[in-house]
Design a protein around this motif. Structure first.
Motif, PDB file in Angstrom:
ATOM      1  N   ALA A   1       0.839  -1.204   0.000  1.00 62.07           N
ATOM      2  CA  ALA A   1       0.000   0.000   0.000  1.00 62.07           C
ATOM      3  C   ALA A   1       0.875   1.255   0.000  1.00 62.07           C
ATOM      4  O   ALA A   1       1.960   1.291   0.584  1.00 62.07           O
ATOM      5  N   GLY A   2       0.405   2.287  -0.685  1.00 65.30           N
ATOM      6  CA  GLY A   2       1.094   3.576  -0.666  1.00 65.30           C
ATOM      7  C   GLY A   2       2.316   3.677  -1.540  1.00 65.30           C
ATOM      8  O   GLY A   2       3.105   4.621  -1.399  1.00 65.30           O
ATOM      9  N   LEU A   3       2.491   2.738  -2.474  1.00 59.79           N
ATOM     10  CA  LEU A   3       3.648   2.786  -3.370  1.00 59.79           C
ATOM     11  C   LEU A   3       3.303   3.514  -4.664  1.00 59.79           C
ATOM     12  O   LEU A   3       2.156   3.470  -5.121  1.00 59.79           O
ATOM     13  N   PRO A   4       4.274   4.185  -5.290  1.00 61.73           N
ATOM     14  CA  PRO A   4       4.019   4.821  -6.581  1.00 61.73           C
ATOM     15  C   PRO A   4       3.647   3.770  -7.627  1.00 61.73           C
ATOM     16  O   PRO A   4       4.296   2.721  -7.700  1.00 61.73           O
ATOM     17  N   PRO A   5       2.615   4.013  -8.434  1.00 63.18           N
ATOM     18  CA  PRO A   5       2.238   3.040  -9.472  1.00 63.18           C
ATOM     19  C   PRO A   5       3.184   3.120 -10.663  1.00 63.18           C
ATOM     20  O   PRO A   5       3.251   4.136 -11.354  1.00 63.18           O
ATOM     21  N   HIS A   6       3.919   2.055 -10.909  1.00 61.86           N
ATOM     22  CA  HIS A   6       4.873   2.025 -12.015  1.00 61.86           C
ATOM     23  C   HIS A   6       4.236   1.391 -13.244  1.00 61.86           C
ATOM     24  O   HIS A   6       3.572   0.368 -13.153  1.00 61.86           O
ATOM     25  N   ARG A   7       4.479   2.006 -14.386  1.00 61.47           N
ATOM     26  CA  ARG A   7       3.989   1.498 -15.662  1.00 61.47           C
ATOM     27  C   ARG A   7       5.178   1.335 -16.601  1.00 61.47           C
ATOM     28  O   ARG A   7       5.946   2.279 -16.818  1.00 61.47           O
ATOM     29  N   LEU A   8       5.325   0.139 -17.174  1.00 64.90           N
ATOM     30  CA  LEU A   8       6.427  -0.132 -18.092  1.00 64.90           C
ATOM     31  C   LEU A   8       5.996  -0.135 -19.545  1.00 64.90           C
ATOM     32  O   LEU A   8       6.815   0.014 -20.444  1.00 64.90           O
ATOM     33  N   ALA A   9       4.710  -0.337 -19.783  1.00 66.85           N
ATOM     34  CA  ALA A   9       4.198  -0.400 -21.147  1.00 66.85           C
ATOM     35  C   ALA A   9       2.821   0.252 -21.191  1.00 66.85           C
ATOM     36  O   ALA A   9       2.189   0.488 -20.152  1.00 66.85           O
ATOM     37  N   ARG A  10       2.359   0.558 -22.399  1.00 61.88           N
ATOM     38  CA  ARG A  10       1.057   1.190 -22.539  1.00 61.88           C
ATOM     39  C   ARG A  10      -0.049   0.287 -22.013  1.00 61.88           C
ATOM     40  O   ARG A  10      -0.970   0.737 -21.328  1.00 61.88           O
ATOM     41  N   ALA A  11       0.043  -0.998 -22.316  1.00 63.10           N
ATOM     42  CA  ALA A  11      -0.924  -1.968 -21.809  1.00 63.10           C
ATOM     43  C   ALA A  11      -0.396  -2.570 -20.513  1.00 63.10           C
ATOM     44  O   ALA A  11       0.657  -3.202 -20.500  1.00 63.10           O
ATOM     45  N   VAL A  12      -1.099  -2.352 -19.422  1.00 59.03           N
ATOM     46  CA  VAL A  12      -0.666  -2.837 -18.114  1.00 59.03           C
ATOM     47  C   VAL A  12      -1.201  -4.252 -17.895  1.00 59.03           C
ATOM     48  O   VAL A  12      -2.414  -4.469 -17.912  1.00 59.03           O
ATOM     49  N   PRO A  13      -0.333  -5.242 -17.716  1.00 53.01           N
ATOM     50  CA  PRO A  13      -0.816  -6.609 -17.490  1.00 53.01           C
ATOM     51  C   PRO A  13      -1.502  -6.731 -16.133  1.00 53.01           C
ATOM     52  O   PRO A  13      -1.164  -6.025 -15.183  1.00 53.01           O
ATOM     53  N   ARG A  14      -2.469  -7.641 -16.057  1.00 56.58           N
ATOM     54  CA  ARG A  14      -3.209  -7.861 -14.823  1.00 56.58           C
ATOM     55  C   ARG A  14      -2.855  -9.225 -14.237  1.00 56.58           C
ATOM     56  O   ARG A  14      -2.749 -10.205 -14.964  1.00 56.58           O
ATOM     57  N   PHE A  15      -2.707  -9.249 -12.912  1.00 50.97           N
ATOM     58  CA  PHE A  15      -2.359 -10.467 -12.204  1.00 50.97           C
ATOM     59  C   PHE A  15      -3.351 -10.701 -11.061  1.00 50.97           C
ATOM     60  O   PHE A  15      -3.889  -9.749 -10.493  1.00 50.97           O
ATOM     61  N   ARG A  16      -3.554 -11.975 -10.735  1.00 48.23           N
ATOM     62  CA  ARG A  16      -4.425 -12.333  -9.626  1.00 48.23           C
ATOM     63  C   ARG A  16      -3.655 -13.179  -8.617  1.00 48.23           C
ATOM     64  O   ARG A  16      -2.954 -14.116  -8.996  1.00 48.23           O
ATOM     65  N   VAL A  17      -3.796 -12.835  -7.348  1.00 47.57           N
ATOM     66  CA  VAL A  17      -3.143 -13.580  -6.278  1.00 47.57           C
ATOM     67  C   VAL A  17      -4.180 -13.893  -5.205  1.00 47.57           C
ATOM     68  O   VAL A  17      -4.776 -12.973  -4.639  1.00 47.57           O
ATOM     69  N   ARG A  18      -4.397 -15.160  -4.957  1.00 51.22           N
ATOM     70  CA  ARG A  18      -5.331 -15.597  -3.923  1.00 51.22           C
ATOM     71  C   ARG A  18      -4.539 -16.059  -2.717  1.00 51.22           C
ATOM     72  O   ARG A  18      -3.586 -16.840  -2.848  1.00 51.22           O
ATOM     73  N   LEU A  19      -4.931 -15.591  -1.524  1.00 49.79           N
ATOM     74  CA  LEU A  19      -4.254 -15.948  -0.287  1.00 49.79           C
ATOM     75  C   LEU A  19      -5.240 -16.691   0.610  1.00 49.79           C
ATOM     76  O   LEU A  19      -6.336 -16.182   0.877  1.00 49.79           O
ATOM     77  N   VAL A  20      -4.834 -17.870   1.062  1.00 52.09           N
ATOM     78  CA  VAL A  20      -5.723 -18.740   1.832  1.00 52.09           C
ATOM     79  C   VAL A  20      -5.023 -19.168   3.110  1.00 52.09           C
ATOM     80  O   VAL A  20      -3.836 -19.504   3.103  1.00 52.09           O
ATOM     81  N   VAL A  21      -5.762 -19.174   4.224  1.00 53.75           N
ATOM     82  CA  VAL A  21      -5.255 -19.685   5.496  1.00 53.75           C
ATOM     83  C   VAL A  21      -5.816 -21.083   5.711  1.00 53.75           C
ATOM     84  O   VAL A  21      -7.023 -21.308   5.576  1.00 53.75           O
ATOM     85  N   THR A  22      -4.932 -22.023   6.024  1.00 53.16           N
ATOM     86  CA  THR A  22      -5.389 -23.368   6.375  1.00 53.16           C
ATOM     87  C   THR A  22      -5.458 -23.477   7.890  1.00 53.16           C
ATOM     88  O   THR A  22      -4.543 -23.037   8.598  1.00 53.16           O
ATOM     89  N   ALA A  23      -6.528 -24.051   8.388  1.00 54.96           N
ATOM     90  CA  ALA A  23      -6.715 -24.180   9.823  1.00 54.96           C
ATOM     91  C   ALA A  23      -5.785 -25.238  10.384  1.00 54.96           C
ATOM     92  O   ALA A  23      -5.473 -26.225   9.723  1.00 54.96           O
TER      93      ALA A  23
END
Length: 342
Positions: free
Chosen positions: A53-75
């Motif tokens: 949070a609070g970091l400058p948004p960096h762009r390397l190309a005109r089209a910004v790739p999208r990524f998904r990260v799922r975080l799960v806690v196991t009991a």
């Protein structure tokens, strides 16, 4: 009646939780891409925010790739009777389009580069160590996705700059990269990354995550009392796997200059432990020496697809050895002059 253990032969309607909506989502632009983090755990959400949070948004190309990260806690399961040596049961998990089975108490990360997705599984026990979850699992997934999907060269290096121009700082453990980075910030230079830098092999545009620097307490000895107090207020004591204790200083709360955009690399500087004595701190290196040191210090990066192009582009840039002076301030002045002349 004894509860029947579910198996692949008799699965429930949604064994992997594929249709379950997550409670918390964070969308952040990092390392040239847009990352969407999703989780049902507030503690994991806090780890994501503390990292990015609070970091400058960096762009390397005109089209910004999208990524998904799922975080799960196991009991953590309760102790149960059973044959000696029997492992815990497998739990079905899903996230970002991936399916997996994990034994309880385990923590791992799975990355699918082609799908631009990652799944982090964190045990309830591992949540007691948020630094390790962030540094060894979360950052592993984020950097790997950003580097592989955008075909960037991953370097173990620091990077500072000025006016859109950057200098790569390289050196082994204990060479003083983090101390030098801190004094660069105090001297008004821009901070891009302390430990990991991703570089476009053709453009030589570098991006990183400008969140923390990690220092031994004795590295603050060159600072005055007010500077030390300000930095310590924004720090947390952490312990590396090696047992070394350091201060993790969050630079986002210190009003220091974080690189607002990727920096174009103009030189590489290898940090030496040797004293400069009466000689200049910066010594120009032959191109062959620069390329040899790059290959020796960046063994992982040298095996990546973009290395040959990166090596060719770097051969056109100057390389230097930075030796130690009586005070870090002298090194900052040398780097400032180097950037001014680039």
């Amino acid at each position: 009646m004894r509860k029947r253990r579910l198996t692949l032969a008799a699965p429930p309607p949604d064994p992997f939780g594929e249709r379950k909506r997550t409670a918390f989502r964070e969308r952040l632009q990092l390392l040239g891409g847009e990352f969407e983090f999703e989780t049902d755990s507030r503690r994991l959400q806090r780890i994501v925010r503390s990292a990015y949070a609070g970091l400058p948004p960096h762009r390397l190309a005109r089209a910004v790739p999208r990524f998904r990260v799922r975080l799960v806690v196991t009991a953590t399961p309760r102790a149960r009777g059973g044959p000696p040596g029997e492992p815990p049961p497998v739990r079905a998990l899903s996230g970002a389009g991936m399916l997996c089975g994990a034994m309880e108490r385990s923590s791992f990360v799975a990355v699918a580069v082609q799908q631009r997705a990652a799944l982090l599984v964190v045990s309830a026990q591992a949540l007691r160590y948020p630094y390790h979850v962030r540094y060894e699992l979360l950052e592993f997934a984020v950097y790997l996705l950003a580097a592989r999907a955008q075909q960037l060269v991953p370097l173990h290096a620091a990077c500072v700059g000025h006016g859109g121009q950057g200098v790569l700082l390289m050196g082994g453990s204990g060479a003083g990269k983090s101390t030098l980075v801190l004094h660069c910030l105090l001297g008004g230079l821009e901070f891009l990354a302390e430990d990991s830098v991703l570089v476009g092999p053709r453009s030589l545009l570098a991006t990183g995550i400008a969140n923390f620097v990690h220092l031994r307490r004795d590295a603050l000895r060159f600072l005055d009392r007010s500077q030390r107090s300000a930095l310590v207020r924004h720090s947390t004591a952490i312990r590396r796997r090696s047992g070394v204790e350091k201060l993790e200083i969050d630079l986002r709360g210190t009003r220091r200059r974080l690189a607002a955009a990727p920096l174009r690399i103009r030189a590489v500087v290898f940090i030496s432990r040797r004293s400069a004595g009466k000689r200049a701190l910066l010594a120009r290196l032959p191109t062959a020496t620069v390329l040899g040191r790059l290959a020796a210090q960046q063994r992982y990066a040298s095996q990546q697809p973009g290395w040959s192009v990166f090596r060719r582009r770097m051969s056109r840039l100057p390389g230097y050895e930075l030796r130690r002076g009586s005070h870090p301030r002298a090194a900052i002045e040398a780097l400032r002059e180097l950037l001014a002349g680039s």
